[in-house]
Design a protein around this motif. Structure first.
Motif, PDB file in Angstrom:
ATOM      1  N   ASP A  63     -85.105 -15.434  69.736  1.00  0.00           N
ATOM      2  CA  ASP A  63     -85.732 -15.593  68.419  1.00  0.00           C
ATOM      3  C   ASP A  63     -86.351 -16.961  68.243  1.00  0.00           C
ATOM      4  O   ASP A  63     -87.113 -17.193  67.300  1.00  0.00           O
ATOM      5  N   GLN A  64     -86.036 -17.910  69.141  1.00  0.00           N
ATOM      6  CA  GLN A  64     -86.643 -19.239  69.098  1.00  0.00           C
ATOM      7  C   GLN A  64     -86.931 -19.672  70.533  1.00  0.00           C
ATOM      8  O   GLN A  64     -86.025 -20.121  71.230  1.00  0.00           O
ATOM      9  N   PRO A  65     -88.172 -19.529  71.001  1.00  0.00           N
ATOM     10  CA  PRO A  65     -88.460 -19.863  72.387  1.00  0.00           C
ATOM     11  C   PRO A  65     -88.529 -21.356  72.671  1.00  0.00           C
ATOM     12  O   PRO A  65     -88.457 -21.775  73.818  1.00  0.00           O
ATOM     13  N   ALA A  66     -88.670 -22.168  71.622  1.00  0.00           N
ATOM     14  CA  ALA A  66     -88.742 -23.619  71.811  1.00  0.00           C
ATOM     15  C   ALA A  66     -87.453 -24.245  71.275  1.00  0.00           C
ATOM     16  O   ALA A  66     -86.509 -23.551  70.905  1.00  0.00           O
ATOM     17  N   THR A  67     -87.418 -25.551  71.245  1.00  0.00           N
ATOM     18  CA  THR A  67     -86.267 -26.339  70.742  1.00  0.00           C
ATOM     19  C   THR A  67     -84.970 -25.834  71.361  1.00  0.00           C
ATOM     20  O   THR A  67     -84.792 -25.893  72.573  1.00  0.00           O
ATOM     21  N   ILE A  68     -84.065 -25.282  70.550  1.00  0.00           N
ATOM     22  CA  ILE A  68     -82.747 -24.923  71.059  1.00  0.00           C
ATOM     23  C   ILE A  68     -82.774 -23.708  71.978  1.00  0.00           C
ATOM     24  O   ILE A  68     -81.797 -23.434  72.681  1.00  0.00           O
ATOM     25  N   GLY A  69     -83.883 -22.977  72.002  1.00  0.00           N
ATOM     26  CA  GLY A  69     -83.993 -21.840  72.905  1.00  0.00           C
ATOM     27  C   GLY A  69     -84.729 -22.162  74.190  1.00  0.00           C
ATOM     28  O   GLY A  69     -84.975 -21.265  75.004  1.00  0.00           O
ATOM     29  N   ALA A  70     -85.061 -23.433  74.411  1.00  0.00           N
ATOM     30  CA  ALA A  70     -85.867 -23.798  75.579  1.00  0.00           C
ATOM     31  C   ALA A  70     -85.121 -23.573  76.890  1.00  0.00           C
ATOM     32  O   ALA A  70     -85.714 -23.108  77.871  1.00  0.00           O
ATOM     33  N   LEU A  71     -83.822 -23.904  76.949  1.00  0.00           N
ATOM     34  CA  LEU A  71     -83.073 -23.755  78.200  1.00  0.00           C
ATOM     35  C   LEU A  71     -82.935 -22.293  78.615  1.00  0.00           C
ATOM     36  O   LEU A  71     -83.223 -21.957  79.773  1.00  0.00           O
ATOM     37  N   PRO A  72     -82.484 -21.379  77.736  1.00  0.00           N
ATOM     38  CA  PRO A  72     -82.413 -19.971  78.157  1.00  0.00           C
ATOM     39  C   PRO A  72     -83.764 -19.425  78.631  1.00  0.00           C
ATOM     40  O   PRO A  72     -83.818 -18.659  79.594  1.00  0.00           O
ATOM     41  N   VAL A  73     -84.847 -19.817  77.962  1.00  0.00           N
ATOM     42  CA  VAL A  73     -86.167 -19.354  78.368  1.00  0.00           C
ATOM     43  C   VAL A  73     -86.505 -19.869  79.762  1.00  0.00           C
ATOM     44  O   VAL A  73     -86.993 -19.122  80.625  1.00  0.00           O
ATOM     45  N   ALA A  74     -86.253 -21.164  80.000  1.00  0.00           N
ATOM     46  CA  ALA A  74     -86.556 -21.744  81.311  1.00  0.00           C
ATOM     47  C   ALA A  74     -85.726 -21.096  82.413  1.00  0.00           C
ATOM     48  O   ALA A  74     -86.221 -20.838  83.516  1.00  0.00           O
ATOM     49  N   VAL A  75     -84.453 -20.826  82.134  1.00  0.00           N
ATOM     50  CA  VAL A  75     -83.584 -20.182  83.128  1.00  0.00           C
ATOM     51  C   VAL A  75     -84.086 -18.781  83.446  1.00  0.00           C
ATOM     52  O   VAL A  75     -84.183 -18.380  84.608  1.00  0.00           O
ATOM     53  N   LEU A  90     -90.594 -13.586  61.232  1.00  0.00           N
ATOM     54  CA  LEU A  90     -90.938 -12.655  60.171  1.00  0.00           C
ATOM     55  C   LEU A  90     -90.631 -11.224  60.591  1.00  0.00           C
ATOM     56  O   LEU A  90     -90.080 -10.443  59.811  1.00  0.00           O
ATOM     57  N   ALA A  91     -90.993 -10.870  61.830  1.00  0.00           N
ATOM     58  CA  ALA A  91     -90.680  -9.526  62.324  1.00  0.00           C
ATOM     59  C   ALA A  91     -89.180  -9.322  62.389  1.00  0.00           C
ATOM     60  O   ALA A  91     -88.671  -8.235  62.069  1.00  0.00           O
ATOM     61  N   MET A  92     -88.461 -10.351  62.782  1.00  0.00           N
ATOM     62  CA  MET A  92     -86.996 -10.275  62.846  1.00  0.00           C
ATOM     63  C   MET A  92     -86.404  -9.956  61.485  1.00  0.00           C
ATOM     64  O   MET A  92     -85.527  -9.091  61.341  1.00  0.00           O
ATOM     65  N   ARG A  93     -86.878 -10.627  60.447  1.00  0.00           N
ATOM     66  CA  ARG A  93     -86.326 -10.394  59.107  1.00  0.00           C
ATOM     67  C   ARG A  93     -86.658  -8.986  58.613  1.00  0.00           C
ATOM     68  O   ARG A  93     -85.835  -8.330  57.970  1.00  0.00           O
ATOM     69  N   ILE A 112     -79.800  -6.847  66.708  1.00  0.00           N
ATOM     70  CA  ILE A 112     -81.097  -6.475  66.134  1.00  0.00           C
ATOM     71  C   ILE A 112     -82.228  -6.836  67.080  1.00  0.00           C
ATOM     72  O   ILE A 112     -83.178  -6.063  67.280  1.00  0.00           O
ATOM     73  N   ILE A 113     -82.150  -8.012  67.714  1.00  0.00           N
ATOM     74  CA  ILE A 113     -83.181  -8.427  68.664  1.00  0.00           C
ATOM     75  C   ILE A 113     -83.223  -7.478  69.854  1.00  0.00           C
ATOM     76  O   ILE A 113     -84.300  -7.063  70.309  1.00  0.00           O
ATOM     77  N   ALA A 114     -82.050  -7.126  70.377  1.00  0.00           N
ATOM     78  CA  ALA A 114     -81.991  -6.213  71.524  1.00  0.00           C
ATOM     79  C   ALA A 114     -82.540  -4.836  71.166  1.00  0.00           C
ATOM     80  O   ALA A 114     -83.276  -4.218  71.944  1.00  0.00           O
ATOM     81  N   GLU A 115     -82.195  -4.328  69.983  1.00  0.00           N
ATOM     82  CA  GLU A 115     -82.696  -3.019  69.548  1.00  0.00           C
ATOM     83  C   GLU A 115     -84.211  -3.052  69.357  1.00  0.00           C
ATOM     84  O   GLU A 115     -84.922  -2.092  69.675  1.00  0.00           O
ATOM     85  N   ALA A 116     -84.714  -4.156  68.825  1.00  0.00           N
ATOM     86  CA  ALA A 116     -86.158  -4.286  68.659  1.00  0.00           C
ATOM     87  C   ALA A 116     -86.859  -4.277  70.012  1.00  0.00           C
ATOM     88  O   ALA A 116     -87.917  -3.653  70.181  1.00  0.00           O
ATOM     89  N   ALA A 117     -86.281  -4.971  70.994  1.00  0.00           N
ATOM     90  CA  ALA A 117     -86.867  -4.984  72.335  1.00  0.00           C
ATOM     91  C   ALA A 117     -86.860  -3.593  72.957  1.00  0.00           C
ATOM     92  O   ALA A 117     -87.799  -3.210  73.657  1.00  0.00           O
ATOM     93  N   ARG A 118     -85.809  -2.823  72.672  1.00  0.00           N
ATOM     94  CA  ARG A 118     -85.675  -1.493  73.275  1.00  0.00           C
ATOM     95  C   ARG A 118     -86.551  -0.454  72.595  1.00  0.00           C
ATOM     96  O   ARG A 118     -87.144   0.409  73.257  1.00  0.00           O
ATOM     97  N   THR A 119     -86.636  -0.514  71.267  1.00  0.00           N
ATOM     98  CA  THR A 119     -87.297   0.562  70.523  1.00  0.00           C
ATOM     99  C   THR A 119     -88.649   0.171  69.937  1.00  0.00           C
ATOM    100  O   THR A 119     -89.440   1.045  69.595  1.00  0.00           O
TER     101      THR A 119
END
Length: 400
Positions: A63-75, A90-93, A112-119
Motif C-alpha cells: 500500500d506504500q511503495p516508497a518510504t517505509i515500503g521501500a525495502l519490501p519492494v526492493a527485495v 484511495l482505491a484501498m479505502r 483486503i490488499i491480497a483480495e484486491a490483487a486476486r479479484t
C-alpha cells in the motif's frame, strides 16, 4: 499482471509499517497460505517470499511503495518469480468499504490488499524496477518542501519582530528578508539603534558583500525608514537578541535549499523527460521534479484523469433543479496541485497563457479561479507532451 508472462499463483497483500509489516498470502482459490507479522528485515522477507514462490509465481502488493515500503519492494524486485505492484490509497479505502466490519487492523488491511490483487487486478499499479532516480527525486523534493516550510516560518517570525519594534524598517527590509545580504545585515546590526550607530557607509559596505547592485538603494531605504521613527518600543533589546538568531537560521535554510536544488537539478537534467517538461513555459527545475515524482510511472487514461488526480478539475454539484454549479475540488494530490498552480502563475508572462488568464478574469472569475482554470488548460498540454514525448509548441493564432 503476471510474472514473466505467467499468471500469479500466490497473491501477497503487505500492509507496511515502520518496524513490522503484516502479510496475508492467498492462493488462486482464495485459500489463505500465510497470515502473520513480518519484521522489516531483508533476510526474513526473502525467506517468506521464497517459501511462497514454491506454490508458483508470486504477486506481492503493497500500500506504500516508497518510504517505509521501500525495502519490501526492493527485495521483491530482486527475487526471481516475484512481481511487485501497489494499491493506491484511495482505491484501498473504497475496496475496504466493500468488506464486512469496520475494524482498522494491519491484518485486515493486508487481507483486503491480497483480495484486491486476486479479484480486482485492474486497481493495481505497476512499480518499475528503474525507479532509483524517481525515488531520489521524491526524497530530495520532499526535503526541499520541509526546508521551504521552515524558511517561511522563520521569515514570518523575523518580519513579525521587525514590525513590532520598527514598522518602517520592516517595510524596507521585510520583502527581502530572505536575501543573503539582508540576513547578514540583521545578524550584524539587529536593532534600529545599532543600524543607526553603524552609519550609512558601513551598512552599504556590509550589503555590498552579498548584493553589489542593491546595496546603495537598500541602504538609502534603510536610513529613510530609520528617520521615520524616533521612539524606542519596549522589547527592542530582547528582539536584538532573537533577530540575529532568526537571521542566521534563515540564511542557513536558504543555503541548504540551494544545495538541495543543485542535486535536484542534476537528477532532473539526467531524466529523459527533462527537455519535454522544461519546454513548457512556467515549468522550472522544482516543478519538473514534482511532476516526475507524482506523474511519471502512473497510468492516466486521459488529461481529465490527470487533472482529477491533481485536484484541479472542477467538480459539478447538482441536486435536482435547485442547486447547480461547479466548485474547486478539495481532494487530489496536493503536492502536484500546488506545483501546477504555481507553474500556471509563473506562466503569466507567456502571452498565450496571459491571454487565457485575462479572458477568464473578464468572465468574472477571481484571480485564484482564473489560475486554476489556466492550470487545468495547461494540464491538457502537459498530458499530450508526456504521452507523445514532444516539446511544447506555441499555439497558432487560429488555435489560440
Amino acid at each position: 499482471m503476471g510474472v514473466s508472462g505467467s499468471l500469479p499463483a500466490v497473491f501477497v497483500g503487505l500492509d507496511v509499517g515502520k518496524s513490522d509489516h503484516h502479510a496475508v498470502a492467498l492462493g488462486v482459490d482464495g485459500k489463505a497460505l500465510l497470515d502473520r507479522a513480518l519484521p522489516n528485515d531483508e533476510a526474513r522477507l526473502r525467506a517468506i517470499l521464497a517459501g511462497l514462490a514454491e506454490h508458483g509465481p508470486v504477486l506481492m502488493v503493497v500500500d506504500q511503495p516508497a518510504t517505509i515500503g521501500a525495502l519490501p519492494v526492493a527485495v521483491a524486485q530482486a527475487m526471481e518469480g516475484v512481481e511487485v505492484a501497489y494499491l493506491p490509497g484511495l482505491a484501498m479505502r473504497r475496496i475496504a468499504d466493500l468488506h464486512p466490519g469496520a475494524a482498522k487492523t494491519n491484518a485486515r488491511d493486508a487481507l483486503i490488499i491480497a483480495e484486491a490483487a486476486r479479484t480486482m487486478p485492474h486497481t493495481l499499479r505497476q512499480i518499475r524496477a528503474d525507479e532509483e532516480q524517481i525515488a531520489a527525486l521524491a526524497l530530495l523534493a520532499g526535503f526541499d518542501d520541509d526546508l521551504a516550510q521552515e524558511a517561511t516560518a522563520v521569515s514570518n517570525r523575523l518580519r513579525g519582530l521587525l514590525t513590532q519594534i520598527h514598522p518602517a524598517l520592516e517595510r524596507a527590509l521585510g520583502p527581502r528578508v530572505a536575501h543573503p545580504a539582508v540576513a547578514d545585515l540583521l545578524t550584524r546590526y539587529p536593532t534600529p539603534a545599532r543600524l543607526a550607530s553603524a552609519g550609512r557607509g558601513q551598512v552599504r559596505a556590509r550589503l555590498k558583500k552579498h548584493a553589489p547592485r542593491l546595496a546603495d538603494r537598500l541602504a538609502q531605504e534603510v536610513f529613510t525608514a530609520l528617520g521615520e521613527q524616533t521612539v524606542t518600543v519596549p522589547g527592542t533589546d530582547a528582539a536584538g537578541v532573537v533577530i540575529p538568531i532568526l537571521a542566521e537560521q534563515l540564511a542557513a535554510l536558504t543555503r541548504q535549499r540551494g544545495q538541495i536544488a543543485a542535486q535536484v537539478e542534476a537528477l532532473v537534467e539526467a531524466h529523459p523527460l527533462h527537455g519535454v517538461l522544461t519546454s513548457l513555459p512556467g515549468v522550472g527545475v522544482r516543478t519538473a521534479a514534482r511532476i516526475l515524482t507524482e506523474v511519471v510511472g502512473k497510468d492516466f487514461k486521459d488529461a481529465a484523469h490527470l487533472a482529477s488526480y491533481a485536484g484541479i478539475a472542477p467538480v459539478t454539484r447538482r441536486s435536482g433543479t435547485s442547486i447547480r454549479g461547479e466548485h474547486a475540488p478539495r481532494g487530489g494530490n496536493k503536492r502536484l496541485k500546488r506545483a501546477l498552480f504555481l507553474s500556471a502563475f509563473a506562466s503569466l508572462s507567456h502571452p498565450p497563457s496571459r491571454a487565457y488568464y485575462d479572458r477568464k478574469r473578464a468572465q468574472g472569475k477571481r484571480h485564484n479561479q482564473a489560475l486554476i482554470a489556466l492550470a487545468r488548460r495547461r494540464c491538457d498540454v502537459l498530458f499530450a507532451m508526456l504521452r507523445d514525448g514532444t516539446l511544447y509548441q506555441p499555439p497558432t493564432t487560429a488555435a489560440a
